[in-house]
Design an enzyme around this catalytic site. Structure first.
Site, PDB file in Angstrom:
ATOM      1  N   THR A 164       0.540   3.584 -11.466  1.00 11.18           N
ATOM      2  CA  THR A 164       1.548   2.765 -12.149  1.00 11.18           C
ATOM      3  C   THR A 164       1.561   1.329 -11.660  1.00 11.18           C
ATOM      4  O   THR A 164       2.247   0.489 -12.245  1.00 11.18           O
ATOM      5  CB  THR A 164       2.958   3.346 -11.953  1.00 11.18           C
TER       6      THR A 164
ATOM      7  N   ALA B   7       2.895   0.073  -8.928  1.00 10.38           N
ATOM      8  CA  ALA B   7       4.087  -0.326  -8.175  1.00 10.38           C
ATOM      9  C   ALA B   7       3.714  -0.627  -6.724  1.00 10.38           C
ATOM     10  O   ALA B   7       3.078   0.183  -6.061  1.00 10.38           O
ATOM     11  CB  ALA B   7       5.144   0.769  -8.235  1.00 10.38           C
TER      12      ALA B   7
ATOM     13  N   ASN C 284      -3.638   5.852   2.460  1.00  5.23           N
ATOM     14  CA  ASN C 284      -2.244   6.211   2.706  1.00  5.23           C
ATOM     15  C   ASN C 284      -2.096   7.221   3.838  1.00  5.23           C
ATOM     16  O   ASN C 284      -1.031   7.329   4.447  1.00  5.23           O
ATOM     17  CB  ASN C 284      -1.624   6.767   1.431  1.00  5.23           C
TER      18      ASN C 284
ATOM     19  N   HIS D 234       1.727  10.722  -3.607  1.00  5.19           N
ATOM     20  CA  HIS D 234       1.871   9.754  -2.514  1.00  5.19           C
ATOM     21  C   HIS D 234       1.672  10.441  -1.164  1.00  5.19           C
ATOM     22  O   HIS D 234       2.508  10.324  -0.274  1.00  5.19           O
ATOM     23  CB  HIS D 234       3.260   9.090  -2.571  1.00  5.19           C
TER      24      HIS D 234
ATOM     25  N   ASN E 148     -13.636   9.342  -9.052  1.00  2.35           N
ATOM     26  CA  ASN E 148     -14.201   8.270  -9.871  1.00  2.35           C
ATOM     27  C   ASN E 148     -14.205   6.995  -9.049  1.00  2.35           C
ATOM     28  O   ASN E 148     -13.445   6.866  -8.085  1.00  2.35           O
ATOM     29  CB  ASN E 148     -13.361   8.051 -11.134  1.00  2.35           C
TER      30      ASN E 148
ATOM     31  N   THR F  58       0.807   2.439  -1.665  1.00  4.23           N
ATOM     32  CA  THR F  58      -0.501   1.802  -1.806  1.00  4.23           C
ATOM     33  C   THR F  58      -0.570   0.444  -1.123  1.00  4.23           C
ATOM     34  O   THR F  58      -1.547   0.138  -0.433  1.00  4.23           O
ATOM     35  CB  THR F  58      -0.878   1.671  -3.288  1.00  4.23           C
TER      36      THR F  58
END
Length: 518
Positions: free
Chosen positions: A139, A141, A482, A448, A130, A494
């Site tokens: 999230t 963070a 990443n 991650h 997307n 990120t």
């Protein structure tokens, strides 16, 4: 933001550009933003295999107030295998699930090839397709890496991280005043701060989030990274539902990219002297492989962060005032706290309130008093941990099929055992456990993924790109996200990925300026 998203079915993709960016997540958006700011004459085309699911394009689905609209956005992000309408839209549902192939709304799991015989594999390996990528569902963070997480051959890393925080809209104060936040951090500090340097003390988690004038929380997605500078750039074009099939390289120089229009199925050649592949840590090396660009380290040093989760009910806390009640916003009662990684403590902890207990509880529950603890471990990096690509078989997009080779070492198992003890100790500092013992998530659940197109200081066969993200031996081809991070990290990656994208975008801007000044 110029976009072909609403064009007629026979839309025509651009024929040429100065820079093509593959992927619309935070790293790709960072390239678009920096180039829009520093090279306003550059023609930039961004392609994204998935659709636009939010307004503005790339915004976080959590900001969609209507539950049904949010669900539609999540389903549209789930690529070739979206869940049915009955599937959960709450990312905290089954937070402490022990499912062998853990799934999160807005993502879809790797269909096959995720585990090889005798190996651990990545059974929870997942993607989003997307505009905005996984940042439409994350999230938020954004901790900074510390000690051995840092990349020692990037001398300006702190300045790049500053710039990454600017682009992502990172705040260390948005939830710092949550009524129970100080108490949570004070309890954690009593158990963890004694032997830590000051910058590694327990603290508020920096988050990519801001408050509206009404007090509601708005979560950053790629839209924040794009910024008005990109949206107002008349030379920037976003093309959703377009798949990069092959980067065209001749004599070690990029000439363009073949793009499949996912609406018509037609293949279109887009000429460009610069292509940036920011398609996530698994699909970026996939596109390079499909393009015949196969440096020895491509796909290797695959790094997922082993993750353990736990939940507790805070003891001896008073009922806190009610915060925001917007459907899409978390009610900030206990906030998000951070136990940073150190070399002596090779895991990163985050403690965040859950909207509800993962298990039924008797009696009234004080809002914000149920907190989830997530401990991410630094992986023992191995060249043999890798994603391979088939020269014959294809995936659901017709790209080379993936095969994951991934094994937890003895050191990883020791780290996980120590992390389990640490998360139990943290839980005891805070309150009483709910839902039983801590759960070790299946490999891949962290989302991650790193290392598969890692950067290096020199071209010695152990890295794919230089410190600016340019692929060794291939002029004009950059990789981002990443996957370029070369170190073993436990912190959320990120911010680091965006910071490194800034360095690459600046390199391209200097190159374009040199070309246009001749």
């Amino acid at each position: 933001m110029s976009s072909l998203s609403d064009a007629a079915p026979e839309r025509r993709l651009p024929d040429s550009a100065d820079v093509v960016i593959v992927g619309s997540g935070p790293a790709g958006a960072a390239y678009a933003r920096i180039l829009s700011e520093t090279s306003p004459a550059a023609r930039i085309v961004m392609i994204e295999v998935g659709p636009i699911v939010s307004d503005p394009p790339g915004s976080h689905v959590k900001n969609i107030a209507d539950n049904a609209e949010r669900a539609r956005a999540q389903r549209a992000s789930e690529g070739p295998r979206p869940q049915d309408d009955a599937a959960s839209t709450n990312t905290m549902d089954d937070y402490a699930s022990d499912a062998a192939r853990l799934w999160r709304p807005g993502t879809y799991l790797l269909a096959s090839g995720y585990r090889q015989p005798g190996e651990d594999g990545l059974p929870a390996a997942a993607f989003s397709s997307n505009v905005g990528g996984m940042a439409a569902h994350w999230t938020g963070a954004c901790p900074r890496p510390g000690q051995s997480e840092r990349i020692d051959f990037v001398p300006d890393l702190d300045e790049l991280l500053d710039e990454g925080e600017r682009l992502l809209g990172v705040s260390a104060t948005a939830l710092a005043d949550a009524p129970l936040a100080d108490e949570v951090q004070a309890r954690l500090a009593r158990g963890f701060d004694a032997d830590r340097p000051a910058d590694r003390h327990v603290q508020t988690m920096p988050l990519a989030v801001h408050r509206t004038a009404e007090g509601n929380l708005v979560w950053s997605g790629a839209d924040v990274v794009f910024g008005e500078e990109t949206r107002a750039n008349p030379l920037f074009t976003l093309v959703p539902e377009a798949l990069g099939r092959r980067v065209i390289v001749e004599d070690g120089v990029v000439r363009g990219i073949d793009v499949e229009d996912r609406r018509s199925g037609e293949i279109h050649r887009l000429t460009s002297p610069v292509v940036v592949v920011a398609a996530d840590s698994l699909r970026t090396p996939q596109l390079l492989f499909a393009s015949g660009v196969t440096p020895p380290a491509l796909g290797r040093y695959l790094n997922d962060q082993p993750q353990i989760v736990h939940a507790v009910r805070l003891r001896d806390v008073e009922d806190a005032p009610t915060g925001s009640t917007a459907d899409s916003a978390i009610t900030a009662q206990s906030g998000v706290s951070w136990v940073p990684f150190t070399d002596d403590y090779p895991y990163h902890g985050q403690v965040m309130q859950l909207d509800a207990s993962p298990v039924p509880l008797e009696g009234d529950v004080i809002p914000g008093s149920i907190v989830g603890l997530g401990w991410f471990c630094a992986k023992d990096l191995q060249e043999s941990d890798r994603v391979e690509f088939s020269p014959d078989d294809v995936d659901e997009y017709g790209m080379p099929a993936m095969r994951i080779h991934y094994t937890l070492t003895e050191r990883d198992h020791r780290t996980l055992a120590d992390a389990a003890e640490a998360i139990i100790a943290a839980g005891e500092l805070l309150g009483d456990p709910v839902g039983g013992d801590p759960i070790t998530f299946p490999p891949g659940a962290s989302l991650h993924y790193q290392g598969t197109v890692r950067m290096g200081e020199v071209d010695d066969g152990t890295s794919v790109c230089d410190p600016h993200g340019e692929v060794w031996g291939t002029r004009g081809l950059f990789v981002a996200g990443n996957g370029v991070i070369p170190t073993a990290t436990a912190c959320n990656p990120t911010l680091t990925g965006v910071a490194l994208a800034v360095a690459g975008a600046r390199r391209i801007a200097r190159t374009l300026d040199a070309l246009t000044s001749k």
